[in-house]
Write an enzyme that holds these catalytic residues in place. Structure first.
Site, PDB file in Angstrom:
ATOM      1  N   GLY A  78       0.901  -0.972   0.018  1.00 31.43           N
ATOM      2  CA  GLY A  78      -0.101   0.042  -0.164  1.00 31.43           C
ATOM      3  C   GLY A  78       1.044   1.318  -0.006  1.00 31.43           C
ATOM      4  O   GLY A  78       1.698   1.178   0.637  1.00 31.43           O
ATOM      5  N   VAL A  92      17.042   8.168   0.783  1.00 33.55           N
ATOM      6  CA  VAL A  92      17.645   6.895   0.482  1.00 33.55           C
ATOM      7  C   VAL A  92      18.791   7.286  -0.645  1.00 33.55           C
ATOM      8  O   VAL A  92      20.018   7.012  -0.854  1.00 33.55           O
ATOM      9  CB  VAL A  92      17.048   5.676   0.072  1.00 33.55           C
ATOM     10  CG1 VAL A  92      17.879   4.496  -0.448  1.00 33.55           C
ATOM     11  CG2 VAL A  92      16.167   5.205   1.377  1.00 33.55           C
ATOM     12  N   ARG A 118       1.093  -4.853  -5.900  1.00 31.99           N
ATOM     13  CA  ARG A 118       1.405  -6.235  -5.432  1.00 31.99           C
ATOM     14  C   ARG A 118       1.760  -6.944  -6.501  1.00 31.99           C
ATOM     15  O   ARG A 118       1.451  -6.749  -7.541  1.00 31.99           O
ATOM     16  CB  ARG A 118       0.037  -6.396  -4.700  1.00 31.99           C
ATOM     17  CG  ARG A 118      -0.587  -5.168  -3.869  1.00 31.99           C
ATOM     18  CD  ARG A 118      -1.227  -5.838  -2.789  1.00 31.99           C
ATOM     19  NE  ARG A 118      -2.077  -4.560  -2.104  1.00 31.99           N
ATOM     20  CZ  ARG A 118      -1.692  -3.630  -1.033  1.00 31.99           C
ATOM     21  NH1 ARG A 118      -0.796  -4.190  -0.233  1.00 31.99           N
ATOM     22  NH2 ARG A 118      -2.414  -2.607  -0.524  1.00 31.99           N
ATOM     23  N   CYS A 119       2.557  -7.950  -6.100  1.00 30.54           N
ATOM     24  CA  CYS A 119       3.090  -8.727  -6.998  1.00 30.54           C
ATOM     25  C   CYS A 119       3.179 -10.227  -6.728  1.00 30.54           C
ATOM     26  O   CYS A 119       3.779 -10.830  -5.908  1.00 30.54           O
ATOM     27  CB  CYS A 119       4.703  -8.238  -7.252  1.00 30.54           C
ATOM     28  SG  CYS A 119       5.501  -9.252  -8.423  1.00 30.54           S
ATOM     29  N   ASP A 142       4.380  -4.885   6.124  1.00 30.56           N
ATOM     30  CA  ASP A 142       4.714  -6.226   6.760  1.00 30.56           C
ATOM     31  C   ASP A 142       4.695  -7.280   5.353  1.00 30.56           C
ATOM     32  O   ASP A 142       5.709  -8.031   5.442  1.00 30.56           O
ATOM     33  CB  ASP A 142       3.234  -6.712   7.328  1.00 30.56           C
ATOM     34  CG  ASP A 142       3.325  -7.958   8.242  1.00 30.56           C
ATOM     35  OD1 ASP A 142       4.374  -7.719   8.977  1.00 30.56           O
ATOM     36  OD2 ASP A 142       2.597  -8.660   8.316  1.00 30.56           O
ATOM     37  N   THR A 146       3.909   2.349   5.742  1.00 27.93           N
ATOM     38  CA  THR A 146       2.474   2.106   5.827  1.00 27.93           C
ATOM     39  C   THR A 146       1.798   2.839   7.018  1.00 27.93           C
ATOM     40  O   THR A 146       2.349   3.368   7.806  1.00 27.93           O
ATOM     41  CB  THR A 146       2.251   0.542   6.278  1.00 27.93           C
ATOM     42  OG1 THR A 146       0.865   0.108   6.675  1.00 27.93           O
ATOM     43  CG2 THR A 146       3.135   0.210   7.538  1.00 27.93           C
ATOM     44  N   ASP A 202      -0.731   2.031   8.494  1.00 24.86           N
ATOM     45  CA  ASP A 202      -1.346   1.338   9.426  1.00 24.86           C
ATOM     46  C   ASP A 202      -0.463   1.268  10.779  1.00 24.86           C
ATOM     47  O   ASP A 202      -1.004   0.899  11.981  1.00 24.86           O
ATOM     48  CB  ASP A 202      -1.663  -0.319   8.942  1.00 24.86           C
ATOM     49  CG  ASP A 202      -2.172  -0.349   7.879  1.00 24.86           C
ATOM     50  OD1 ASP A 202      -3.133   0.577   7.503  1.00 24.86           O
ATOM     51  OD2 ASP A 202      -2.170  -1.290   6.876  1.00 24.86           O
ATOM     52  N   ASP A 236       1.519  -0.880  11.858  1.00 19.68           N
ATOM     53  CA  ASP A 236       1.421  -2.224  12.411  1.00 19.68           C
ATOM     54  C   ASP A 236       2.749  -3.083  12.546  1.00 19.68           C
ATOM     55  O   ASP A 236       2.812  -4.266  12.292  1.00 19.68           O
ATOM     56  CB  ASP A 236       0.313  -2.918  11.693  1.00 19.68           C
ATOM     57  CG  ASP A 236       0.367  -3.196  10.188  1.00 19.68           C
ATOM     58  OD1 ASP A 236       1.420  -2.456   9.701  1.00 19.68           O
ATOM     59  OD2 ASP A 236      -0.224  -3.758   9.707  1.00 19.68           O
ATOM     60  N   ARG A 261      -6.202  -2.146   8.437  1.00 23.70           N
ATOM     61  CA  ARG A 261      -5.888  -3.432   8.426  1.00 23.70           C
ATOM     62  C   ARG A 261      -6.413  -4.134   9.776  1.00 23.70           C
ATOM     63  O   ARG A 261      -7.603  -3.828  10.068  1.00 23.70           O
ATOM     64  CB  ARG A 261      -4.638  -3.911   8.208  1.00 23.70           C
ATOM     65  CG  ARG A 261      -3.992  -3.728   6.629  1.00 23.70           C
ATOM     66  CD  ARG A 261      -4.147  -5.119   6.035  1.00 23.70           C
ATOM     67  NE  ARG A 261      -3.367  -5.021   4.556  1.00 23.70           N
ATOM     68  CZ  ARG A 261      -2.644  -5.734   4.211  1.00 23.70           C
ATOM     69  NH1 ARG A 261      -2.081  -6.658   4.925  1.00 23.70           N
ATOM     70  NH2 ARG A 261      -1.885  -5.544   3.064  1.00 23.70           N
ATOM     71  N   GLU A 294     -16.236   9.838  20.835  1.00 19.82           N
ATOM     72  CA  GLU A 294     -16.894   9.282  22.096  1.00 19.82           C
ATOM     73  C   GLU A 294     -16.321   7.916  22.246  1.00 19.82           C
ATOM     74  O   GLU A 294     -16.255   7.417  23.352  1.00 19.82           O
ATOM     75  CB  GLU A 294     -18.460   9.286  21.768  1.00 19.82           C
ATOM     76  CG  GLU A 294     -19.045  10.656  22.139  1.00 19.82           C
ATOM     77  CD  GLU A 294     -18.757  11.748  21.369  1.00 19.82           C
ATOM     78  OE1 GLU A 294     -18.587  11.455  20.229  1.00 19.82           O
ATOM     79  OE2 GLU A 294     -18.440  12.877  21.821  1.00 19.82           O
ATOM     80  N   ASN A 351     -25.284  15.799  22.395  1.00 19.73           N
ATOM     81  CA  ASN A 351     -26.055  15.933  21.212  1.00 19.73           C
ATOM     82  C   ASN A 351     -25.589  15.515  19.930  1.00 19.73           C
ATOM     83  O   ASN A 351     -26.072  15.717  18.616  1.00 19.73           O
ATOM     84  CB  ASN A 351     -26.304  17.442  21.113  1.00 19.73           C
ATOM     85  CG  ASN A 351     -25.207  18.308  21.221  1.00 19.73           C
ATOM     86  OD1 ASN A 351     -24.229  18.047  20.806  1.00 19.73           O
ATOM     87  ND2 ASN A 351     -25.512  19.872  21.192  1.00 19.73           N
ATOM     88  N   SER A 352     -24.368  14.965  19.901  1.00 20.18           N
ATOM     89  CA  SER A 352     -23.849  14.279  18.828  1.00 20.18           C
ATOM     90  C   SER A 352     -22.814  13.357  19.343  1.00 20.18           C
ATOM     91  O   SER A 352     -22.366  13.321  20.397  1.00 20.18           O
ATOM     92  CB  SER A 352     -23.056  15.208  17.790  1.00 20.18           C
ATOM     93  OG  SER A 352     -21.783  15.558  18.286  1.00 20.18           O
ATOM     94  N   HIS A 355     -10.069   5.788   0.892  1.00 20.14           N
ATOM     95  CA  HIS A 355      -8.528   6.078   0.199  1.00 20.14           C
ATOM     96  C   HIS A 355      -8.101   7.400   0.380  1.00 20.14           C
ATOM     97  O   HIS A 355      -6.918   7.744   0.280  1.00 20.14           O
ATOM     98  CB  HIS A 355      -8.419   5.638  -1.265  1.00 20.14           C
ATOM     99  CG  HIS A 355      -8.399   3.979  -1.619  1.00 20.14           C
ATOM    100  ND1 HIS A 355      -9.645   3.342  -1.546  1.00 20.14           N
ATOM    101  CD2 HIS A 355      -7.372   3.310  -1.523  1.00 20.14           C
ATOM    102  CE1 HIS A 355      -9.090   1.830  -1.623  1.00 20.14           C
ATOM    103  NE2 HIS A 355      -8.016   1.880  -1.525  1.00 20.14           N
ATOM    104  N   GLN A 396      -7.493   8.619   3.336  1.00 20.29           N
ATOM    105  CA  GLN A 396      -6.467   8.384   3.904  1.00 20.29           C
ATOM    106  C   GLN A 396      -5.187   8.257   3.566  1.00 20.29           C
ATOM    107  O   GLN A 396      -3.974   8.292   4.541  1.00 20.29           O
ATOM    108  CB  GLN A 396      -6.857   7.145   4.920  1.00 20.29           C
ATOM    109  CG  GLN A 396      -8.189   7.683   5.858  1.00 20.29           C
ATOM    110  CD  GLN A 396      -8.699   6.288   6.409  1.00 20.29           C
ATOM    111  OE1 GLN A 396      -8.244   5.992   7.410  1.00 20.29           O
ATOM    112  NE2 GLN A 396      -9.668   5.720   5.602  1.00 20.29           N
ATOM    113  N   ARG A 397      -4.866   7.711   2.432  1.00 16.42           N
ATOM    114  CA  ARG A 397      -3.775   7.382   1.841  1.00 16.42           C
ATOM    115  C   ARG A 397      -3.025   8.487   1.072  1.00 16.42           C
ATOM    116  O   ARG A 397      -1.840   8.571   1.147  1.00 16.42           O
ATOM    117  CB  ARG A 397      -3.799   6.319   0.783  1.00 16.42           C
ATOM    118  CG  ARG A 397      -4.070   4.954   1.435  1.00 16.42           C
ATOM    119  CD  ARG A 397      -3.855   3.565   0.390  1.00 16.42           C
ATOM    120  NE  ARG A 397      -4.177   2.633   1.044  1.00 16.42           N
ATOM    121  CZ  ARG A 397      -3.408   1.846   1.637  1.00 16.42           C
ATOM    122  NH1 ARG A 397      -2.316   2.378   2.101  1.00 16.42           N
ATOM    123  NH2 ARG A 397      -3.708   0.682   2.389  1.00 16.42           N
TER     124      ARG A 397
END
Ligand code: ATP
Length: 326
Positions: free
Chosen positions: A14, A26, A75-76, A106, A129, A131, A133, A175, A191, A218-219, A256, A258-259
């Site tokens: 991703g 790099v 992705r491969c 990952d 990523t 995520d 994670d 994920r 909340e 109220n919300s 998406h 978010q990406r």
């Protein structure tokens, strides 16, 4: 002393904001240390199919502020087979690439680990990523930007939720990790957060309802992590509609958005530090490690540890959210 003379760099899995800042770091750091650099397009697919160009310092000019990845990502499936990895190795030989820098999550680091073992190629991973994670680093490249995108969106949803006295379930990515949902909830004053890490312990929706949303608000905004373990925002919205038909319930799936976007200062600095450290690691003859930052210090994490361990969500964050959403 390292024998590496030419590195290949790729982004895989991703996309995440800050990957470009990592590519820049790099590339520049490698050139600074006398190495030559090859840009590999579309992740492992470009390695299998030989989509490779020489990278000079100018190739990475003016990209630190850009979301996405100039190297593109993919992705491969072929790389998951011995034949695919053989083709990838042959491409490396044709281009005289003797080490790889892999920016991804990952799955990408799992692929790198297998490839490194099979062909004895030095591989260095950077955690890229949204995520967050990956074990062994406090944050991953892209996570902070995604978190900021979430809170911008939730601030806007709050305006309409309040105007109509509505209960919103907002689904965010991650994920099977709840970092975006939990910290997104804390930072936007939501909340509650429903996250996979605690999904088997308690009925998180029941807890939220018991702890207050009927009392005063109220919300109400509940952030739900996308995951088979939580069932997602739609699942909870349906439950509330059935059990409490008097509530005006809505769902927003952020998706998406978010990406994308310009990486935050945090992600640019993180990517720059990790990218430079990846070259330091190669020069020190390190191999098959992910570069992370823990307590503001660079760390080298063997692939096996970064991949196999689950990064825990701090229970203190859950408690903070619970206390502050009364
Ligand atoms: P994100 O966390 O953002 O989704 P990711 O790196 O985890 O990123 P994946 O789709 O899981 O994304 O993996 C990316 C690529 O890594 C795969 O398409 C494949 O080429 C390679 N890969 C993943 N797992 C393996 C494996 N077991 N063996 C070989 N290659 C793999």
């Amino acid at each position: 002393m390292s024998t590496v003379k030419c590195i290949g760099i790729l982004t895989s899995g991703g996309d995440a904001p800050g990957m470009n800042a990592a590519i820049r770091a790099v590339t520049r750091s490698a050139i600074y240390n006398g190495l030559s650099v090859k840009g590999i397009y579309r992740g492992f697919r470009g390695l299998v199919a030989d989509e490779i160009v020489d990278f000079k310092s100018q190739n990475v000019s003016n990209i630190i502020q850009m979301g996405g990845t100039i190297l593109k990502t993919a992705r491969c499936k072929e790389f998951m087979t011995p034949e695919g990895r053989k083709a990838a190795y042959e491409t490396m030989q044709r281009h005289n690439i003797d080490a790889l820098i892999i920016i991804g999550g990952d799955g990408s680091l799992t692929g790198a680990r297998i490839f490194a073992q099979e062909y004895d190629v030095p591989c260095i991973g950077l955690p890229g990523t949204i995520d967050n994670d990956l074990y062994g680093t406090d944050t991953t490249i892209g996570y902070d930007t995604a978190l900021n995108t979430i809170i911008d969106a939730v601030d806007k949803i709050r305006d309409t939720a309040t105007s109509h006295d509505r209960l919103f379930f907002v689904e965010v990515m991650g994920r099977d990790a709840g970092f975006l949902a939990l910290n997104g909830a804390i930072a936007s004053g939501a909340e509650a957060a429903i996250i996979p890490e605690f999904s088997t312990e308690v009925d998180q929706l029941e807890e939220f309802i018991k702890n207050g949303f009927r009392k005063s608000k109220n919300s109400s905004i509940v952030i739900v992590a996308e995951s088979d373990l939580t069932g997602g925002a739609m699942h909870y919205a349906e439950r509330v509609k059935n059990e409490y038909p008097q509530y005006d319930v809505r769902v927003t799936i952020l998706g998406h958005v978010q990406r994308g976007g310009r990486p935050t200062a945090h992600d640019r600095i993180l990517a720059s530090r990790l990218g430079a450290a990846a070259i330091d690691a190669l020069m020190e003859d390190q191999r098959n490690v992910m570069i992370g930052i823990v307590n503001d210090e660079i760390v080298y994490v063997p692939f096996s540890r970064a991949i196999k361990n689950d990064k825990p969500v701090k229970r203190q964050l859950v408690n903070v959210l619970r206390e502050l959403s009364i």
